[in-house]
Write a protein that holds these residues in place. Sequence first.
Motif, PDB file in Angstrom:
ATOM      1  N   HIS A 167       0.830  -1.202   0.000  1.00 48.58           N
ATOM      2  CA  HIS A 167       0.000   0.000   0.000  1.00 48.58           C
ATOM      3  C   HIS A 167       0.869   1.259   0.000  1.00 48.58           C
ATOM      4  N   ARG A 168       1.960   1.229   0.758  1.00 53.28           N
ATOM      5  CA  ARG A 168       2.857   2.384   0.758  1.00 53.28           C
ATOM      6  C   ARG A 168       3.574   2.501  -0.586  1.00 53.28           C
ATOM      7  N   LEU A 169       3.875   1.367  -1.216  1.00 55.00           N
ATOM      8  CA  LEU A 169       4.461   1.392  -2.552  1.00 55.00           C
ATOM      9  C   LEU A 169       3.495   2.035  -3.540  1.00 55.00           C
ATOM     10  N   LEU A 170       2.200   1.756  -3.398  1.00 60.51           N
ATOM     11  CA  LEU A 170       1.212   2.372  -4.276  1.00 60.51           C
ATOM     12  C   LEU A 170       1.177   3.888  -4.057  1.00 60.51           C
ATOM     13  N   ASP A 171       1.305   4.327  -2.812  1.00 60.49           N
ATOM     14  CA  ASP A 171       1.368   5.774  -2.545  1.00 60.49           C
ATOM     15  C   ASP A 171       2.528   6.401  -3.313  1.00 60.49           C
ATOM     16  N   GLU A 172       3.706   5.771  -3.242  1.00 57.11           N
ATOM     17  CA  GLU A 172       4.891   6.320  -3.900  1.00 57.11           C
ATOM     18  C   GLU A 172       4.745   6.280  -5.421  1.00 57.11           C
ATOM     19  N   LEU A 173       4.146   5.219  -5.952  1.00 51.76           N
ATOM     20  CA  LEU A 173       3.918   5.148  -7.393  1.00 51.76           C
ATOM     21  C   LEU A 173       2.971   6.244  -7.854  1.00 51.76           C
ATOM     22  N   ALA A 174       1.908   6.497  -7.089  1.00 52.64           N
ATOM     23  CA  ALA A 174       0.930   7.510  -7.472  1.00 52.64           C
ATOM     24  C   ALA A 174       1.560   8.905  -7.467  1.00 52.64           C
ATOM     25  N   ILE A 175       2.380   9.195  -6.467  1.00 56.39           N
ATOM     26  CA  ILE A 175       3.018  10.513  -6.398  1.00 56.39           C
ATOM     27  C   ILE A 175       4.023  10.675  -7.531  1.00 56.39           C
ATOM     28  N   ALA A 176       4.821   9.630  -7.808  1.00 55.82           N
ATOM     29  CA  ALA A 176       5.783   9.707  -8.911  1.00 55.82           C
ATOM     30  C   ALA A 176       5.067   9.860 -10.248  1.00 55.82           C
ATOM     31  N   ASN A 177       3.939   9.171 -10.420  1.00 57.41           N
ATOM     32  CA  ASN A 177       3.173   9.288 -11.657  1.00 57.41           C
ATOM     33  C   ASN A 177       2.599  10.695 -11.806  1.00 57.41           C
TER      34      ASN A 177
END
Length: 705
Positions: A316-326
């Motif tokens: 879930h934290r990885l998804l947070d980081e992916l969304a911000i980078a995207n």
Amino acid sequence: MSSIREQLAAQLARFDDDAYAALANRGLLRRAQKDLEKGAATIAQDSAESLVMAFGEHRIRFDARGPAHADCSCPAMGMCQHILAAAISLQRMAADEPAAASPEAAKTDAPPIDDVQALQAELLSVPPDALSKHAGKAGYRWAWQYVQDLDLEQGFRVSGERHLLMSFTQPRLAFRYMGGGIDGLIADADIRQAEKYRVAAVLALRRALGLQTPPPEPAGGARTASLDLGRDHALAQTRDLSIDESRRRLRTAASQLFAECVELGLAHLSQGIQERFSTLAVWAQGAEYHRLALLLRRLADHVDLLLQRAGGADEHRLLDELAIANALVGALDAAAARQAAPVHLVGRARTRYDETGTLELMGLGASAWRSAAGYVGLTMVFWCPVDQAFMSCSDARPENQRGFDPVARHRSPGPWSGLGAPAQAAGRRIALQGAQVNASGRVSGSESATATVSVPLPAQDFAAALPVSRSWSELLQRRGSGQRSLLAEPQPMKDWCVIAPAKFGAPQFDANRQALVWPLFDDSGDRLDAELVYDDYTGHAIGRIEQLAADDTPAGTLVVARLRPGPSGTVCEPLSLVRPGAPPGQSAIDSLHFDTAPQRNVVSRWLDKFRQRRDGDALPSALAATMPALLQEHRHWLCRHAERGMPEQQAQRVTIEAQAWSGRLADAGFSSFAPASAASPTPAALVLRWHYLNLQCEQLLAPRA
């Protein structure tokens, strides 16, 4: 009177002592004024091209550009006391001539306000090609981009009475203009490449007045491609590739990789995905996308932790980081379409400290700390009354480095020459010469700076110079009024404040969170909790605050603190107290982290039994408890699909469910969650976009009090 002399007289009429000091320095100005007591300079030659003044055995030559470009026959390089003396003499001559011809014309010795506006019009009339010629094409591009990134409300100020004064906050630099074209802009500090800063001042003035400036020509030439590794991780052949084209291809490759991670499922990532993130990070660094490079390295490390089944890994934290980078890639795409490169999106290769003139600071105390990255350090906090801003100076080392103790550092010499120890800065006014400050308000601890430390200021005078807040609602509203985008550049010094509680509550220690909670109330009865999480470096301050429960805190006591999110809203971390009744000659600052330790009481003895290192653990987040139930449910839906992955049949299901979600969110007032469109052509891209919007809603709806 020749035209050169008339132009010089018009310029010199706008000079005052501050302008002469900016032209040279206070010392040379005093020497020139002392020399003038023996006799004034006289005019030796007056022609159409120049004016030569005689001052003793020296000859000073002026042209239409003014005293900033005058030449003297003395051996001194640059500005000297003879040029100042000649300019002052010529100024006095010009002031006496109208008085002799018409006494009514000499009733005022300062130019009218209309004259200052005329100076603005004179600078605004400088064409862009002249600005580019003054600083060069590269300097003009730098100045144009610098002004585009500038916050005009906070970073640029236009003022002046006798002359035009334009001030930047970062770097801390002011230009005075008395006439003479762009060459006549006089900086108040000796800076490198002054030409590009002069151009930046003119462009900032144009932007502040709502005038458009054409963008600079694109940088010419081609650059060698950065490592552009494809999906097979083979080295691309070296070829000429412009930086813009390299960045465009990088953004495309990064967006594709983000979407593939969601399509595969965050629980099913492979070593190949980790290598691709690492490859893109190298490419981003070469393309000078420093912020994106940092995020890509972080994603590579997180995927590596997932593959190792490490305890710190979390899908879930990885998804947070992916969304911000995207989202960052999307913002960079939009900026590239405007032919812009905002520094808060591109990032910086490293923190840059800019030289400034004399910096006036007021010491507010210090604290020792330990970071989660394994560093320990000491941070001093200051208030700058001229800039109306908080500033800090830190000295940090790796935790395992021997010989460095942040607590002992508080009473060790430095960091600047003239300051006996950081402990001596509290409650005193410091004039720091040769200071270097970065964009975040951090002052360099370089030994090249020299500090002049005053005696402790009277408590009343010290408190009167601080920005005191007495209403918690106004304080939190002011803090939340700024930009709160997840992509905004952090401004940690804006979290500092000085508050004046009307009433101090009894401090209590929360054993579950190992945190001291100290209620503070304003005149309206609103409560703001001061909190300190226990560790080896905050234990002393906790003991000091515990003692305040037994001692009656004097009325008018101020608290210097840093605001941050807490379990039930915004809380503040106290740094020091400003005591209203400090005896003369003693500091008004009570440094909670370092001043004399109190006697051990019940809570402190209990802490000794419960002593555990927290190593910077964060407090439990209160966002989940305060978010609307619909957004919480929506976030769980996004995380579930991102974790499982999206094969073809699952992708069709996500598209159908997304249509229903879009309607539900719109009915609840969250209209930004639009269904799949050209902006999000695939279900995976839609999940990333919606997850970023969900995170942004959490940021905006986070409790403020």
